[in-house]
Write a protein that holds these residues in place. Structure first.
Motif, PDB file in Angstrom:
ATOM      1  N   LEU A  43      60.038  19.508 101.877  1.00  0.00           N
ATOM      2  CA  LEU A  43      61.149  18.679 101.867  1.00  0.00           C
ATOM      3  C   LEU A  43      62.302  18.608 102.801  1.00  0.00           C
ATOM      4  CD1 LEU A  43      61.640  19.007  97.899  1.00  0.00           C
ATOM      5  CD2 LEU A  43      60.513  17.176  98.905  1.00  0.00           C
ATOM      6  N   GLY A  44      62.064  19.178 103.846  1.00  0.00           N
ATOM      7  CA  GLY A  44      62.725  19.106 104.956  1.00  0.00           C
ATOM      8  C   GLY A  44      63.690  20.526 105.190  1.00  0.00           C
ATOM      9  N   ALA A  45      63.553  21.435 104.619  1.00  0.00           N
ATOM     10  CA  ALA A  45      64.724  22.593 104.601  1.00  0.00           C
ATOM     11  C   ALA A  45      64.347  23.372 106.152  1.00  0.00           C
ATOM     12  CB  ALA A  45      64.416  23.549 103.704  1.00  0.00           C
ATOM     13  N   VAL A 130      53.359  16.639 109.046  1.00  0.00           N
ATOM     14  CA  VAL A 130      55.134  17.016 108.435  1.00  0.00           C
ATOM     15  C   VAL A 130      55.871  16.190 109.003  1.00  0.00           C
ATOM     16  CG1 VAL A 130      56.627  19.024 108.346  1.00  0.00           C
ATOM     17  CG2 VAL A 130      54.222  19.557 107.860  1.00  0.00           C
ATOM     18  N   ARG A 131      55.647  15.848 110.482  1.00  0.00           N
ATOM     19  CA  ARG A 131      56.559  14.571 111.017  1.00  0.00           C
ATOM     20  C   ARG A 131      56.530  13.586 110.206  1.00  0.00           C
ATOM     21  NH1 ARG A 131      54.898  16.370 115.869  1.00  0.00           N
ATOM     22  NH2 ARG A 131      53.253  14.745 116.136  1.00  0.00           N
ATOM     23  N   ALA A 132      55.161  13.123 109.920  1.00  0.00           N
ATOM     24  CA  ALA A 132      55.045  11.787 109.262  1.00  0.00           C
ATOM     25  C   ALA A 132      55.769  11.898 107.667  1.00  0.00           C
ATOM     26  CB  ALA A 132      53.784  11.328 109.202  1.00  0.00           C
ATOM     27  N   LEU A 133      55.530  13.061 107.157  1.00  0.00           N
ATOM     28  CA  LEU A 133      56.291  13.165 105.809  1.00  0.00           C
ATOM     29  C   LEU A 133      57.470  12.998 105.776  1.00  0.00           C
ATOM     30  CD1 LEU A 133      55.141  13.959 102.872  1.00  0.00           C
ATOM     31  CD2 LEU A 133      55.402  16.107 103.572  1.00  0.00           C
ATOM     32  N   ARG A 180      50.048   6.794 104.952  1.00  0.00           N
ATOM     33  CA  ARG A 180      48.911   6.383 105.790  1.00  0.00           C
ATOM     34  C   ARG A 180      49.374   5.696 106.878  1.00  0.00           C
ATOM     35  NH1 ARG A 180      46.396   5.278 100.271  1.00  0.00           N
ATOM     36  NH2 ARG A 180      45.367   7.133  99.835  1.00  0.00           N
ATOM     37  N   GLY A 181      50.201   4.570 106.773  1.00  0.00           N
ATOM     38  CA  GLY A 181      50.599   3.903 107.864  1.00  0.00           C
ATOM     39  C   GLY A 181      51.054   4.695 109.011  1.00  0.00           C
ATOM     40  N   LEU A 182      52.036   5.640 108.650  1.00  0.00           N
ATOM     41  CA  LEU A 182      52.629   6.370 109.648  1.00  0.00           C
ATOM     42  C   LEU A 182      51.676   7.302 110.590  1.00  0.00           C
ATOM     43  CD1 LEU A 182      55.557   7.527 107.712  1.00  0.00           C
ATOM     44  CD2 LEU A 182      55.825   6.101 109.861  1.00  0.00           C
TER      45      LEU A 182
END
Length: 191
Positions: A43-45, A130-133, A180-182
């Motif tokens: 979630l980006g911590a 993780v970058r895309a997420l 998926r697009g990212l």
């Protein structure tokens, strides 16, 4: 003869912890630390994930009397982790605003240099997925993390996020399409 060890389920740990058994809460925490840490990271911590998880478990213990068993204790704890991660994002946003204001006032300040170094180092450590997420909107990221990275059921995701079941279903579908697009764009850019 030694009696076989009986493994307690989460709800028994919670019941014992609510009755004041600190060891039961420690065992519950030990059981869910890995998924809590994964939740915070996804979630980006980032490098603050351990602090987020620790704060979440402390808050969970303080709010244990409020746990009613409507959702699994795992999803309840992970919801606290998600909330703590959101709090971290708000704190970071405020800190970033302060750094940007400081940069306008004193362009050669130490705060600006540290922020730039941290951003570069953080960017180098991230994997493609993780970058895309992380580039997904927050709610899309949350539902993907719950359903696919934490393997929460639809019911657990509904409980953790506090959304309606239909919202979880539709947002999951749309978020997967975006992800998926990212990933496709990332793959094309690498050639």
């Amino acid at each position: 003869m030694i009696p076989p060890e009986v493994s307690l389920d989460d709800e028994e740990f919670v019941t014992r912890a609510q009755a004041g058994d600190l060891e039961a809460y420690e065992l519950l925490v030990a059981r869910h630390t890995a998924s809590a840490y994964r939740t915070a990271i996804l979630l980006g911590a980032g490098s603050d994930a351990e602090d987020v998880v620790q704060e979440a478990f402390v808050k969970g213990y303080r709010k244990l009397s409020r746990y009613r068993g409507d959702a699994s204790s795992r999803s309840w704890l992970l919801a606290i982790v998600a909330n703590e991660t959101r709090n971290l994002h708000r704190s970071r946003d405020r800190r970033t605003g302060l750094v940007l204001r400081a940069a306008r006032v004193a362009p050669n300040s130490e705060a600006v240099e540290d922020g730039a170094v941290d951003a570069v180092l953080a960017g180098e450590r991230r994997a493609t997925l993780v970058r895309a997420l992380r580039s997904l909107p927050e709610r899309d990221r949350e539902v993907i993390v719950c359903r696919y990275f934490l393997d929460l059921s639809e019911d657990e995701t509904v409980a953790m996020l506090g959304w309606a079941r239909g919202t979880v279903k539709s947002r999951t579908s749309r978020a997967l399409v975006k992800l998926r697009g990212l990933l496709d764009v990332e793959e094309l850019s690498r050639g």
